[in-house]
Motif scaffolding. Structure first.
Motif, PDB file in Angstrom:
ATOM      1  N   UNK A  37       0.818  -1.213   0.000  1.00 50.35           N
ATOM      2  CA  UNK A  37       0.000   0.000   0.000  1.00 50.35           C
ATOM      3  C   UNK A  37       0.850   1.260   0.000  1.00 50.35           C
ATOM      4  N   UNK A  38       1.973   1.223   0.721  1.00 49.50           N
ATOM      5  CA  UNK A  38       2.847   2.390   0.781  1.00 49.50           C
ATOM      6  C   UNK A  38       3.492   2.691  -0.567  1.00 49.50           C
ATOM      7  N   UNK A  39       3.598   1.675  -1.421  1.00 46.74           N
ATOM      8  CA  UNK A  39       4.201   1.870  -2.741  1.00 46.74           C
ATOM      9  C   UNK A  39       3.172   2.133  -3.829  1.00 46.74           C
ATOM     10  N   UNK A  40       1.925   2.287  -3.459  1.00 45.34           N
ATOM     11  CA  UNK A  40       0.878   2.522  -4.451  1.00 45.34           C
ATOM     12  C   UNK A  40       1.210   3.758  -5.291  1.00 45.34           C
ATOM     13  N   UNK A  41       1.150   3.611  -6.586  1.00 43.28           N
ATOM     14  CA  UNK A  41       1.420   4.724  -7.492  1.00 43.28           C
ATOM     15  C   UNK A  41       2.877   4.899  -7.847  1.00 43.28           C
ATOM     16  N   UNK A  42       3.773   4.064  -7.291  1.00 46.82           N
ATOM     17  CA  UNK A  42       5.193   4.185  -7.595  1.00 46.82           C
ATOM     18  C   UNK A  42       5.529   3.391  -8.863  1.00 46.82           C
ATOM     19  N   UNK A  43       6.481   3.916  -9.605  1.00 44.11           N
ATOM     20  CA  UNK A  43       6.923   3.272 -10.839  1.00 44.11           C
ATOM     21  C   UNK A  43       8.116   2.354 -10.617  1.00 44.11           C
ATOM     22  N   UNK A  44       8.889   2.634  -9.572  1.00 44.10           N
ATOM     23  CA  UNK A  44      10.113   1.887  -9.308  1.00 44.10           C
ATOM     24  C   UNK A  44      10.377   1.903  -7.807  1.00 44.10           C
ATOM     25  N   UNK A  45      11.306   1.026  -7.388  1.00 48.13           N
ATOM     26  CA  UNK A  45      11.688   0.991  -5.982  1.00 48.13           C
ATOM     27  C   UNK A  45      13.188   0.777  -5.862  1.00 48.13           C
ATOM     28  N   UNK A  46      13.765   1.423  -4.856  1.00 45.97           N
ATOM     29  CA  UNK A  46      15.171   1.230  -4.497  1.00 45.97           C
ATOM     30  C   UNK A  46      15.174   0.533  -3.150  1.00 45.97           C
ATOM     31  N   UNK A  47      15.825  -0.629  -3.059  1.00 43.63           N
ATOM     32  CA  UNK A  47      15.742  -1.473  -1.868  1.00 43.63           C
ATOM     33  C   UNK A  47      17.047  -1.442  -1.101  1.00 43.63           C
ATOM     34  N   UNK A  48      16.985  -0.938   0.140  1.00 46.80           N
ATOM     35  CA  UNK A  48      18.139  -0.874   1.035  1.00 46.80           C
ATOM     36  C   UNK A  48      17.784  -1.625   2.304  1.00 46.80           C
ATOM     37  N   UNK A  49      18.553  -2.636   2.645  1.00 47.47           N
ATOM     38  CA  UNK A  49      18.343  -3.333   3.915  1.00 47.47           C
ATOM     39  C   UNK A  49      19.118  -2.628   5.018  1.00 47.47           C
ATOM     40  N   UNK A  50      18.647  -2.698   6.263  1.00 48.72           N
ATOM     41  CA  UNK A  50      19.418  -2.140   7.377  1.00 48.72           C
ATOM     42  C   UNK A  50      20.787  -2.812   7.485  1.00 48.72           C
ATOM     43  N   UNK A  51      21.762  -2.074   7.999  1.00 48.92           N
ATOM     44  CA  UNK A  51      23.102  -2.633   8.177  1.00 48.92           C
ATOM     45  C   UNK A  51      23.057  -3.882   9.048  1.00 48.92           C
ATOM     46  N   UNK A  52      23.789  -4.909   8.626  1.00 51.49           N
ATOM     47  CA  UNK A  52      23.911  -6.155   9.385  1.00 51.49           C
ATOM     48  C   UNK A  52      22.553  -6.796   9.659  1.00 51.49           C
ATOM     49  N   UNK A  53      21.649  -6.681   8.724  1.00 53.67           N
ATOM     50  CA  UNK A  53      20.333  -7.298   8.910  1.00 53.67           C
ATOM     51  C   UNK A  53      20.515  -8.807   9.088  1.00 53.67           C
ATOM     52  N   UNK A  54      19.876  -9.417  10.090  1.00 58.60           N
ATOM     53  CA  UNK A  54      20.101 -10.837  10.344  1.00 58.60           C
ATOM     54  C   UNK A  54      19.533 -11.756   9.273  1.00 58.60           C
ATOM     55  N   UNK A  55      18.607 -11.253   8.460  1.00 54.36           N
ATOM     56  CA  UNK A  55      18.019 -12.065   7.389  1.00 54.36           C
ATOM     57  C   UNK A  55      17.754 -11.172   6.184  1.00 54.36           C
TER      58      UNK A  55
END
Length: 221
Positions: A37-55
């Protein structure tokens, strides 16, 4: 105009990317219960995980699923230089994330940044790091990252590409000397076993990254 969701948009990396986009939607932890829902209307996404994410693979998989549900067909994944380095567990998480992105069915690009210049305090001395100050690195300026991310997100011709990014090649000692400062090795603070493994890798190999890819990308803007 391309509307871009920046997942992980409130950290320093996300802010650098958002600053270079004309229409950015910065998404953070509070948006995950309804990420599609938060991405509704978006054409693209840039994906960044938090530093040292456990998964990180799980994080990326969920982000890709939300993108598919929202009808977002373009993804740029923020990986790391040398993602397949078995001595660094968090880099392997990035390698698995890259594999998921490549098999997602979306139009994808992967960015593999070197170590950030901004991680070093070159305003005062000594410059202290818990690894060999003479190890070779490819350092990336965050503003250059933002420029490269904006370019591949909003212009055609980058789908299916993987780009290693560095602004310059240098050691910590060389950067400190240029600023008139001394570089000093300090003890590993032991904050996280993955960081300890990373520092040991840096001692043995550094993290060299070439600069020509970034130069070529930015010349094309």
């Amino acid at each position: 105009m391309t509307r871009v969701a920046v997942i992980g948009g409130h950290g320093k990396t996300g802010r650098a990317v958002c600053a270079r986009l004309d229409d950015a939607v910065a998404l953070g932890r509070a948006d995950w219960p309804d990420l599609a829902g938060a991405m509704d209307g978006c054409d693209a996404a840039y994906v960044i995980a938090p530093n040292l994410h456990p998964d990180e693979p799980g994080y990326v998989d969920r982000a890709l699923g939300a993108m598919t549900s929202a009808g977002v067909r373009r993804v740029v994944y923020h990986s790391v230089a040398a993602p397949y380095a078995p001595a660094m567990p968090h880099h392997l998480g990035k390698a698995e994330g890259e594999d998921l992105v490549r098999r997602s069915g979306l139009a994808w690009t992967i960015l593999q940044p070197g170590a950030y210049l901004q991680n070093l305090d070159l305003s005062r001395g000594p410059v202290e790091v818990p690894y060999d100050v003479d190890a070779p690195f490819g350092f990336l300026d965050l503003d250059d990252l933002g420029a490269a991310a904006s370019l591949v997100l909003t212009r055609p011709g980058h789908e299916g590409a993987t780009y290693e990014l560095a602004t310059r090649r240098a050691s910590v000692a060389e950067l400190a000397a240029e600023a008139g400062l001394e570089a000093t090795r300090i003890a590993d603070p032991g904050d996280h076993p993955w960081l300890t493994a990373m520092f040991a890798y840096y001692d043995a190999h550094g993290l060299p990254v070439g600069t020509r890819t970034l130069e070529a990308l930015l010349r094309g803007t």
